[in-house]
Design a protein around this motif. Structure first.
Motif, PDB file in Angstrom:
ATOM      1  N   ASP A 279       0.829  -1.209   0.000  1.00  0.00           N
ATOM      2  CA  ASP A 279       0.000   0.000   0.000  1.00  0.00           C
ATOM      3  C   ASP A 279       0.863   1.258   0.000  1.00  0.00           C
ATOM      4  OD1 ASP A 279      -2.257  -1.598   0.013  1.00  0.00           O
ATOM      5  OD2 ASP A 279      -2.662  -1.307   2.153  1.00  0.00           O
ATOM      6  N   ALA A 280       1.942   1.243   0.784  1.00  0.00           N
ATOM      7  CA  ALA A 280       2.841   2.408   0.854  1.00  0.00           C
ATOM      8  C   ALA A 280       3.533   2.665  -0.486  1.00  0.00           C
ATOM      9  CB  ALA A 280       3.873   2.205   1.956  1.00  0.00           C
ATOM     10  N   LEU A 281       3.702   1.604  -1.270  1.00  0.00           N
ATOM     11  CA  LEU A 281       4.326   1.733  -2.587  1.00  0.00           C
ATOM     12  C   LEU A 281       3.305   2.027  -3.693  1.00  0.00           C
ATOM     13  CD1 LEU A 281       6.930  -1.162  -2.325  1.00  0.00           C
ATOM     14  CD2 LEU A 281       7.445   1.287  -2.529  1.00  0.00           C
ATOM     15  N   GLY A 282       2.069   2.234  -3.331  1.00  0.00           N
ATOM     16  CA  GLY A 282       1.057   2.595  -4.309  1.00  0.00           C
ATOM     17  C   GLY A 282      -0.027   1.565  -4.523  1.00  0.00           C
ATOM     18  N   GLY A 283       0.147   0.363  -3.996  1.00  0.00           N
ATOM     19  CA  GLY A 283      -0.902  -0.645  -4.024  1.00  0.00           C
ATOM     20  C   GLY A 283      -0.988  -1.528  -5.252  1.00  0.00           C
ATOM     21  N   ASP A 284      -0.123  -1.332  -6.238  1.00  0.00           N
ATOM     22  CA  ASP A 284      -0.180  -2.116  -7.466  1.00  0.00           C
ATOM     23  C   ASP A 284       0.818  -3.271  -7.406  1.00  0.00           C
ATOM     24  OD1 ASP A 284      -0.350  -3.160 -10.017  1.00  0.00           O
ATOM     25  OD2 ASP A 284       0.350  -1.335 -11.030  1.00  0.00           O
ATOM     26  N   ALA A 285       0.335  -4.461  -7.117  1.00  0.00           N
ATOM     27  CA  ALA A 285       1.216  -5.630  -6.992  1.00  0.00           C
ATOM     28  C   ALA A 285       1.977  -5.910  -8.284  1.00  0.00           C
ATOM     29  CB  ALA A 285       0.410  -6.863  -6.586  1.00  0.00           C
ATOM     30  N   LYS A 286       1.381  -5.600  -9.428  1.00  0.00           N
ATOM     31  CA  LYS A 286       2.047  -5.857 -10.715  1.00  0.00           C
ATOM     32  C   LYS A 286       3.240  -4.931 -10.941  1.00  0.00           C
ATOM     33  CE  LYS A 286      -2.077  -7.581 -13.161  1.00  0.00           C
ATOM     34  NZ  LYS A 286      -2.139  -8.740 -12.405  1.00  0.00           N
ATOM     35  N   ALA A 287       3.331  -3.843 -10.194  1.00  0.00           N
ATOM     36  CA  ALA A 287       4.446  -2.905 -10.347  1.00  0.00           C
ATOM     37  C   ALA A 287       5.679  -3.323  -9.538  1.00  0.00           C
ATOM     38  CB  ALA A 287       4.018  -1.500  -9.940  1.00  0.00           C
ATOM     39  N   VAL A 288       5.520  -4.258  -8.607  1.00  0.00           N
ATOM     40  CA  VAL A 288       6.638  -4.701  -7.769  1.00  0.00           C
ATOM     41  C   VAL A 288       7.493  -5.686  -8.555  1.00  0.00           C
ATOM     42  CG1 VAL A 288       7.298  -5.887  -5.632  1.00  0.00           C
ATOM     43  CG2 VAL A 288       5.362  -4.285  -5.633  1.00  0.00           C
ATOM     44  N   GLU A 289       8.794  -5.440  -8.582  1.00  0.00           N
ATOM     45  CA  GLU A 289       9.716  -6.281  -9.346  1.00  0.00           C
ATOM     46  C   GLU A 289      10.752  -6.993  -8.491  1.00  0.00           C
ATOM     47  OE1 GLU A 289      11.550  -4.183 -12.582  1.00  0.00           O
ATOM     48  OE2 GLU A 289       9.657  -3.272 -13.209  1.00  0.00           O
ATOM     49  N   GLY A 290      11.002  -6.517  -7.276  1.00  0.00           N
ATOM     50  CA  GLY A 290      12.018  -7.127  -6.432  1.00  0.00           C
ATOM     51  C   GLY A 290      11.559  -7.218  -4.993  1.00  0.00           C
ATOM     52  N   TYR A 291      12.187  -8.166  -4.249  1.00  0.00           N
ATOM     53  CA  TYR A 291      11.839  -8.281  -2.839  1.00  0.00           C
ATOM     54  C   TYR A 291      12.941  -8.956  -2.038  1.00  0.00           C
ATOM     55  CZ  TYR A 291       9.775 -12.911  -4.293  1.00  0.00           C
ATOM     56  OH  TYR A 291       9.531 -14.166  -4.808  1.00  0.00           O
ATOM     57  N   GLY A 292      12.792  -8.853  -0.714  1.00  0.00           N
ATOM     58  CA  GLY A 292      13.714  -9.479   0.226  1.00  0.00           C
ATOM     59  C   GLY A 292      13.120  -9.409   1.627  1.00  0.00           C
ATOM     60  N   LYS A 293      13.750 -10.110   2.554  1.00  0.00           N
ATOM     61  CA  LYS A 293      13.261 -10.107   3.935  1.00  0.00           C
ATOM     62  C   LYS A 293      14.438 -10.264   4.886  1.00  0.00           C
ATOM     63  CE  LYS A 293      12.190 -15.078   4.059  1.00  0.00           C
ATOM     64  NZ  LYS A 293      12.882 -15.446   2.827  1.00  0.00           N
ATOM     65  N   GLY A 294      14.204  -9.963   6.150  1.00  0.00           N
ATOM     66  CA  GLY A 294      15.265 -10.106   7.136  1.00  0.00           C
ATOM     67  C   GLY A 294      14.739  -9.965   8.550  1.00  0.00           C
ATOM     68  N   ALA A 295      15.623 -10.163   9.500  1.00  0.00           N
ATOM     69  CA  ALA A 295      15.263 -10.030  10.906  1.00  0.00           C
ATOM     70  C   ALA A 295      16.486  -9.629  11.708  1.00  0.00           C
ATOM     71  CB  ALA A 295      14.688 -11.345  11.440  1.00  0.00           C
ATOM     72  N   ILE A 296      16.255  -8.766  12.684  1.00  0.00           N
ATOM     73  CA  ILE A 296      17.283  -8.415  13.666  1.00  0.00           C
ATOM     74  C   ILE A 296      16.768  -8.894  15.012  1.00  0.00           C
ATOM     75  CG2 ILE A 296      18.719  -6.610  14.679  1.00  0.00           C
ATOM     76  CD1 ILE A 296      17.860  -4.821  12.267  1.00  0.00           C
ATOM     77  N   VAL A 297      17.501  -9.806  15.625  1.00  0.00           N
ATOM     78  CA  VAL A 297      17.100 -10.404  16.901  1.00  0.00           C
ATOM     79  C   VAL A 297      17.829  -9.679  18.031  1.00  0.00           C
ATOM     80  CG1 VAL A 297      17.037 -12.532  18.249  1.00  0.00           C
ATOM     81  CG2 VAL A 297      16.818 -12.631  15.752  1.00  0.00           C
ATOM     82  N   GLY A 298      17.094  -9.296  19.055  1.00  0.00           N
ATOM     83  CA  GLY A 298      17.691  -8.654  20.216  1.00  0.00           C
ATOM     84  C   GLY A 298      18.660  -9.580  20.932  1.00  0.00           C
ATOM     85  N   GLU A 299      19.521  -8.997  21.761  1.00  0.00           N
ATOM     86  CA  GLU A 299      20.659  -9.710  22.350  1.00  0.00           C
ATOM     87  C   GLU A 299      20.297 -10.863  23.282  1.00  0.00           C
ATOM     88  OE1 GLU A 299      22.400  -6.247  24.002  1.00  0.00           O
ATOM     89  OE2 GLU A 299      23.464  -5.745  22.163  1.00  0.00           O
ATOM     90  N   ALA A 300      19.085 -10.910  23.799  1.00  0.00           N
ATOM     91  CA  ALA A 300      18.676 -12.030  24.654  1.00  0.00           C
ATOM     92  C   ALA A 300      18.100 -13.180  23.829  1.00  0.00           C
ATOM     93  CB  ALA A 300      17.659 -11.572  25.697  1.00  0.00           C
ATOM     94  N   GLY A 301      18.118 -13.018  22.504  1.00  0.00           N
ATOM     95  CA  GLY A 301      17.628 -14.069  21.620  1.00  0.00           C
ATOM     96  C   GLY A 301      18.774 -14.718  20.880  1.00  0.00           C
ATOM     97  N   GLU A 302      18.432 -15.548  19.919  1.00  0.00           N
ATOM     98  CA  GLU A 302      19.440 -16.234  19.105  1.00  0.00           C
ATOM     99  C   GLU A 302      19.081 -16.104  17.633  1.00  0.00           C
ATOM    100  OE1 GLU A 302      18.987 -20.714  19.007  1.00  0.00           O
ATOM    101  OE2 GLU A 302      17.923 -20.301  20.881  1.00  0.00           O
ATOM    102  N   ILE A 303      20.055 -16.302  16.793  1.00  0.00           N
ATOM    103  CA  ILE A 303      19.864 -16.132  15.353  1.00  0.00           C
ATOM    104  C   ILE A 303      18.702 -16.975  14.828  1.00  0.00           C
ATOM    105  CG2 ILE A 303      21.504 -17.904  14.556  1.00  0.00           C
ATOM    106  CD1 ILE A 303      21.586 -14.493  13.013  1.00  0.00           C
ATOM    107  N   GLU A 304      18.483 -18.138  15.404  1.00  0.00           N
ATOM    108  CA  GLU A 304      17.405 -19.022  14.953  1.00  0.00           C
ATOM    109  C   GLU A 304      16.030 -18.387  15.133  1.00  0.00           C
ATOM    110  OE1 GLU A 304      16.387 -22.707  13.073  1.00  0.00           O
ATOM    111  OE2 GLU A 304      18.165 -21.458  13.228  1.00  0.00           O
TER     112      GLU A 304
END
Length: 194
Positions: free
Chosen positions: A69-94
């Protein structure tokens, strides 16, 4: 079923006109959405964490839709993607790996059955930690013009008992891509690779 406790959500959108070369005819948009949640496993080792992925599914869909929605709402206009996570220090990478399925599949569903795997990264760090989220084309991983990354972070997150969950979408490749290889309009196999 564990409750997913969200402290905050952040959405940022960039409009890229050039990267030192000529101004492009087409402005490239890219955006990131981040959900900062309480880590239910912080401070202790839990053997069976996989069920929490199911709990994260509604959040994945919500974050993916918010970003689209923030990118305009047109799913056909999206060409690239990725994902990630930052875990706080009391957690683990898993604990960051728990975002693979609910974040990746939600984004693919919101965009309409994309073919390529959603690239991912994760790390453990404290508030203000920055993460370079890898980006590839949504339908073919070998499209060089779309090899990119978006740096994200939150000034006050993740706290030790939190995880910052990230989704990224782009509406084009790198603005001055010119290293050759497979181009987006040449995708023909539709198997997520070439």
């Amino acid at each position: 079923m564990a409750e997913v406790l969200v402290r905050k959500r952040i959405v940022t959108v960039e409009d890229i006109f050039h990267e030192g070369g000529p101004v492009t005819d087409r402005v490239i948009k890219r955006g990131a959405a981040i959900a900062v949640i309480k880590n239910p496993f912080a401070g202790r080792y839990v053997e069976d964490i996989a069920p929490f992925m199911k709990d994260l599914e509604p959040l994945g869909v919500s974050v993916a839709q918010q970003l689209l929605d923030a990118l305009g709402g047109d799913a056909k206009a999206v060409e690239g993607y990725g994902k990630g996570a930052i875990v706080g220090e009391a957690g683990e990478i898993e604990h960051g790996a728990l975002w693979h399925v609910p974040g990746g599949y939600a984004m693919r569903d919101v965009l309409g059955s994309t073919k390529a795997i959603v690239p991912s990264t994760k790390k453990v760090g404290g508030p203000g930690t920055r993460l370079d989220v890898p980006i590839t084309h949504i339908n073919a991983s070998y499209v060089r013009t779309h090899y990119d990354a978006m740096e994200v972070g939150v000034a006050d997150a993740p706290r030790a008992d939190e995880i910052a969950l990230v989704l990224v979408m782009t509406m084009g490749g790198r603005v001055h891509a010119r290293i050759g290889g497979l181009l987006a309009h040449q995708i023909e196999k539709w198997d997520g690779l070439r």
